[in-house]
Design a protein around this motif. Structure first.
Motif, short mmCIF file in Angstrom:
data_model
loop_
_atom_site.label_atom_id
_atom_site.label_comp_id
_atom_site.label_asym_id
_atom_site.label_seq_id
_atom_site.Cartn_x
_atom_site.Cartn_y
_atom_site.Cartn_z
N ILE A 1 -6.08 -28.85 18.44
CA ILE A 1 -4.76 -28.42 18.76
C ILE A 1 -4.29 -27.20 18.07
CG2 ILE A 1 -2.19 -29.02 19.34
CD1 ILE A 1 -3.81 -32.06 18.97
N THR B 1 -5.00 -26.82 23.42
CA THR B 1 -5.60 -27.96 23.25
C THR B 1 -7.11 -27.89 23.90
OG1 THR B 1 -3.45 -29.32 23.52
CG2 THR B 1 -5.61 -30.48 23.65
N LYS C 1 0.69 -22.94 22.96
CA LYS C 1 -0.09 -24.14 22.63
C LYS C 1 -1.38 -24.24 23.28
CE LYS C 1 0.49 -29.20 21.78
NZ LYS C 1 1.38 -30.43 22.01
N SER D 1 -9.86 -33.94 19.96
CA SER D 1 -9.00 -32.93 20.35
C SER D 1 -8.82 -32.01 19.16
CB SER D 1 -7.89 -33.09 21.20
OG SER D 1 -8.29 -34.05 22.22
N SER E 1 -10.39 -30.09 24.22
CA SER E 1 -10.92 -31.35 24.15
C SER E 1 -12.57 -31.64 24.02
CB SER E 1 -10.45 -32.13 25.60
OG SER E 1 -9.22 -31.93 25.53
N GLU F 1 -0.97 -25.33 17.89
CA GLU F 1 0.30 -25.41 18.14
C GLU F 1 1.01 -24.11 18.38
OE1 GLU F 1 2.16 -28.01 18.71
OE2 GLU F 1 1.24 -29.70 17.47
#
Lengths: 114, 113
Positions: free
Chosen positions: A77, A20, A18, A75, A22, A79
């Motif tokens: 993402i 992320t 995962k 954000s 920002s 997964e």
């Protein structure tokens, strides 16, 4: 001048993990975007948002989610990161819905998926 | 759907020669057109945008004219400088799509001494 900051500046991720990314803007802009940059494909829109707690799909949303918890933060993402998601990712913001509005970009995040 | 085409992926010029980077578009509606420039290791930033009143936008010696008849918005400069070396993107937006931009594939301009 408008300020959009992205973190991290670069990241190495493993396939299936995962990730992320920002983005934070201090421009009081309503619109925020995530673009992906690939050689030969230019900048392609992944997701965008025009208000907090709401996101919209762009042109290439598959494999990505987005979150806009506040006006300032947006954000992206991944997964389950895949090799094909290796790219440079840019966040941008703009002030209004009017079509001639200027986009202000962050410095980008270079993502490498191994 | 709406699209932007930049036919040259790479352009190499000698300093002092004129610059012309091609941009054509396809759209059902009358779009706004933009040129963004990205210098090495920097963020893309706006260079020019089309006006609705047919004025020719200019910035840093660059100019572009929107020709609706040929669906083009070519970027031009009379004399290239070394500092013009960068990646240039043409983009369009539509009134009904908010501020969402559709970008072309980009043209990398290299200016040599």
């Amino acid at each position: 001048e408008a300020a959009v900051t992205q973190s991290p500046r670069s990241k190495v991720a493993v396939t299936g993990g995962k990730v992320t990314l920002s983005c934070h803007q201090t421009n009081n802009h309503d619109y925020m975007y995530w673009y992906r940059q690939d050689t030969g494909h230019g900048l392609r829109l992944i997701h965008y948002s025009y208000v907090a707690d709401s996101t919209e799909k762009g042109d290439i949303p598959d494999g990505y989610k987005a979150s806009r918890p506040s006006q300032e933060n947006f954000s992206l993402i991944l997964e389950l990161a895949s090799l094909s998601q290796t790219a440079v990712y840019f966040c941008a913001s703009s002030g209004r819905q009017i079509s001639a509005e200027t986009l202000y970009f962050g410095s980008g995040t270079r993502l490498t998926v191994l | 759907g709406d699209s932007v085409t930049q036919t040259e992926g790479l352009v190499t010029l000698t300093e002092g020669l004129p610059v012309m980077l091609n941009c054509t578009y396809q759209s059902t509606y009358s779009p706004f057109l933009f040129w963004y420039v990205q210098h090495l290791n920097e963020a893309p930033k706006l260079l020019l945008k089309s006006f609705t009143d047919n004025k020719r936008p200019e910035h840093q010696g660059f100019h572009a004219t929107l020709h609706k008849s040929s669906s083009s918005f070519h970027l031009q400069k009379s004399s290239a400088q070394l500092s013009d070396s960068a990646l240039y993107y043409c983009a369009l937006s539509l009134a009904h799509a908010g501020a969402k931009l559709t970008f072309g594939g980009g043209t990398r301009l290299t200016v040599r001494p």
